[in-house]
Design a protein around this motif. Structure first.
Motif: not given
Ligand code: HEM
Ligand code: SF4
Ligand code: SF4
Lengths: 167, 517
Positions: B115-129, B191-201
């Motif tokens: 959950w916690v690693t998902g939140v920053p990905t949201l920022w990365f996606v929105i700012t990418l857009g 974003l790619f890196f953040a997603l990698w961390i997101h599913v790392k566990r």
């Protein structure tokens, strides 16, 4: 459930999904201005004058200072707040007294303000004061403008030309 | 029926609808993470194509996008539309993904990390857009540029005003180049890196959706791209403020707020929401059960548990106890979700072993050891009366099943259906149960990610430890349901009971026929 019906339901779901994507990628449209409005941007990036003139340190004052801090003039770091006003015809559309930035109030200010105004012929007047030692307006602007609908007019305070630049 | 909160009820109704129309394996709600990845793939590939024709200079950008949209509408134009619409679709699937994890209470306890690693990905996606819309350099881009700059200026980081960059007719070219760099390289890499961390566990994470879902989504995107191609606004013009802008609300939703609020308030809102999301897993926190424990004496290092653990909590290492096996396993307690799946994976969790003494298995759950389960099964069956003795093996995280208990029905609870050693089913039948009724999460979904999938594979003899042929499949019923499916549970159990009656009847007839011969 039979296959054709299932495919039909899927097509329905995908269509709803894409309808959502399409709609919110464009609508509801954002109305930045009414059709008969124009936008004025009033912007000031400027540092006020120091709050008082530099004065020479007296001999006693100098002696009180630690040796490495001794210098002939006592200059204040603190700057004046900047007061300003912008009027469209007789209506004040922006007015502010902006205190200087910085921990020691020694820095300038940055103002960037969008103001929606009716299009048409107007008289713009503005003034600005950047020095507490002086009463009333120091820099002034007075200009007739004809604003077209959707026009973007920038009123920029430019220290370099000691006044307002309208463009 | 126990209380089910309305958010969950709503989510489950949605899930039921999608199960009806897509079937369980294609249910988009079970594939929100992978669907998001799929949309990212579409964005990535279409983006590569757009990059060929895109002019990264401020003066040339708009014209190059116009060229793609109109002159080369048949490829570049479609690519542009795919690029935009897939990005928008991704926001929907991300929001649904969050909503789902929240509604099903899958964001707390051991899941805090995801959950916690998902939140920053949201920022990365929105700012990418946002930088994407910036690159078109039309009226909308100018609006975004000015509004974003005002937001940045409100932060105490910037020495000089950013907003004023856009006032000069000589607009800062370098700024645009920076956006180009961010959008084309910097942000995607982050974003790619953040997603990698997101599913790392997690283990066995899929980043491609089931084929049908991918094909369907792609056709849908393509259709939308052909029907309503993505277009630009007028070219950016600093002397104009367009009255109407068609904002993409998926990405540009905060800007209009600035008409009503100060920049500081907008920051407080966005950072406040982010901060709140970040601490949600502890509001209040959820306890995770005790971690699995390895009993080396019963472990031969077959690695099955390590392969089955859905949370990557088991590692294989060289044997340390001098036994003749090459390897052993260790549990990382911080990662363990206490799902019990490993106990179900271990061939040593066989209740037919050590029938006269305590059953110790290779890897076990301290709160519910296999030995206790065996005892429970035995005593529960012994108490049953009547013709059709049924034992229910239920997962605690799916439907509530303790109410099924009656004179001829016993219940034994597991953390997950993946925790049930297949031999335990055989054992129950052997000990006098006429049927075993297994209830767990809906197919395609599993509270512990893979439990019911592993169960099915063991049942079909495709995964170790297999449910052996000699276990009579007619006496085993696998039921899958969510919390709201209580009536269905009752119906299915009654049906199973009837089928057992018929089966017993048939057996009696057959044996009497044999007697007559
Ligand atoms: C930005 C795009 C995102 C993508 C592509 C993505 C993708 C994924 C994937 C593939 C999984 C693994 C699912 C599984 O195999 O069981 C996952 C799990 C998860 N995600 Fe995301 N995610 C994204 C954003 C988020 C956000 C914004 C949140 C919440 C704030 C979030 C919360 C979670 C949680 C709690 C899990 C754990 C699921 C579990 O343990 O079973 N994700 N995500
Ligand atoms: S209990 Fe579940 S999470 Fe923990 S080690 Fe076993 S399989 Fe992995
Ligand atoms: S499944 Fe059992 S025997 Fe195999 S490695 Fe795990 S604990 Fe050891």
């Amino acid at each position: 459930m039979n296959k054709p019906l299932r495919y039909l339901l899927q097509a329905f779901n995908f269509s709803m999904f894409m309808a959502l994507v399409w709609y919110f990628s464009l609508y509801p449209a954002y109305h930045q201005l009414e059709e008969d409005q124009a936008m004025i941007t009033f912007t000031v990036s400027h540092a006020g004058k120091h709050i008082r003139e530099c004065v020479k340190f007296s001999q006693e004052e100098l002696l009180k200072l630690p040796p490495n801090m001794r210098k002939p003039m006592d200059c204040p770091r603190e700057r004046s707040p900047i007061s300003m006003e912008l009027k469209l015809d007789d209506e004040v559309i922006y007015s502010k007294v902006a205190p200087p930035h910085g921990l020691y109030s020694d820095q300038g200010i940055d103002i960037y303000q969008n103001i929606r105004v009716p299009a048409g012929k107007h008289r713009l007047t503005a003034w600005l004061n950047d020095d507490v030692k002086v009463e009333g307006p120091i820099y002034k602007l007075s200009q007739d403008v004809t604003l077209k609908p959707e026009q973007h007019l920038v009123i920029e305070f430019k220290p370099a030309i000691s006044g307002f630049d309208v463009h | 029926m126990s209380f089910i909160n309305p958010v969950k009820r709503f989510y489950l109704a949605l899930e039921t609808w999608f199960n009806l129309s897509f079937g369980n394996t294609w249910n988009p709600l079970y594939n929100l993470g992978t669907l998001t990845f799929f949309f990212f793939w579409v964005v990535f590939v279409s983006g590569l194509y757009l990059f060929i024709f895109f002019d990264t200079s401020l003066s040339g950008a708009y014209a190059s996008v116009e060229y793609m949209t109109h002159d080369q509408w048949y490829v570049a134009g479609i690519m542009r539309s795919l690029h935009r619409y897939a990005s928008d679709a991704a926001v929907i699937t991300i929001l649904l993904h969050m909503f789902r994890e929240f509604a099903l209470d899958r964001y707390r306890g051991f899941r805090w990390f995801s959950w916690v690693t998902g939140v920053p990905t949201l920022w990365f996606v929105i700012t990418l857009g946002i930088t994407g819309y910036w690159l078109v350099w039309d009226d909308l881009a100018l609006y975004i540029a000015v509004q974003s700059s005002q937001l940045m200026d409100a932060l105490p980081l910037m020495p000089a005003s950013m907003s004023r960059n856009f006032l000069e007719s000589q607009i800062n070219d370098r700024f645009f180049t920076l956006m180009g760099f961010l959008h084309l390289l910097g942000q995607p890499v982050i974003l790619f890196f953040a997603l990698w961390i997101h599913v790392k566990r997690l283990s066995d994470v899929s980043i491609v959706p089931p084929r049908g879902l991918a094909v369907g989504s792609f056709i849908a995107l393509l259709a939308l791209s052909l029907i309503v191609p993505a277009v630009s606004h007028e070219p950016a013009d600093i002397t104009k403020t367009p009255a109407v802008l068609n904002l993409d609300w998926f990405y540009l939703n905060v800007y209009p707020l600035m008409d009503y609020w100060t920049k500081g308030q907008v920051w407080i809102l966005t950072l406040g929401v982010t901060g709140f999301l970040m601490i949600m897993p502890w509001l209040p926190k959820k306890k995770t059960g005790q971690a699995a424990v390895v009993h080396l004496d019963e472990c031969n290092g077959c690695e099955q548990c390590a392969m089955d653990c859905p949370f990557d909590a088991i590692t294989v290492q060289k044997r340390t106890d001098g036994a003749r096996w090459a390897n052993e396993v260790v549990v990382n307690e911080d990662l363990c979700a206490a799902c019990g799946i490993c106990a179900g994976s271990c061939h040593s969790s066989n209740p037919f072993r050590h029938s006269q003494q305590e059953l110790v298995t290779g890897i076990d759950m301290p709160q519910s050891p296999v030995n206790d389960i065996r005892n429970n099964v035995e005593s529960a069956i012994a108490e049953l009366k009547g013709e059709n003795k049924i034992i229910v093996f239920g997962c605690d995280n799916a439907i509530e099943f303790s109410g099924l208990k009656s004179s001829n029905i016993a219940v034994v609870s597991f953390f997950c259906v993946g925790m049930i050693p297949p031999t335990m089913i055989e054992y129950a039948l052997k000990k006098g149960a006429d049927g075993v009724f297994v209830t767990g999460c809906r197919t395609g979904d599993c509270y512990f990610r893979h439990g019911n999938k592993w169960f099915d594979e063991r049942y079909a003899a495709n995964r170790q430890p297999i449910l052996r042929k000699r276990a009579d499949r007619a006496r085993i019923n696998i039921f899958r349901a969510a919390e709201t499916d209580c009536k269905k549970l009752r119906r299915e159990l009654d049906k199973f009971q009837q089928s057992l009656v018929d089966l017993n009847q048939k057996n009696i007839e057959e044996s009497s026929e044999v007697g007559h011969e």
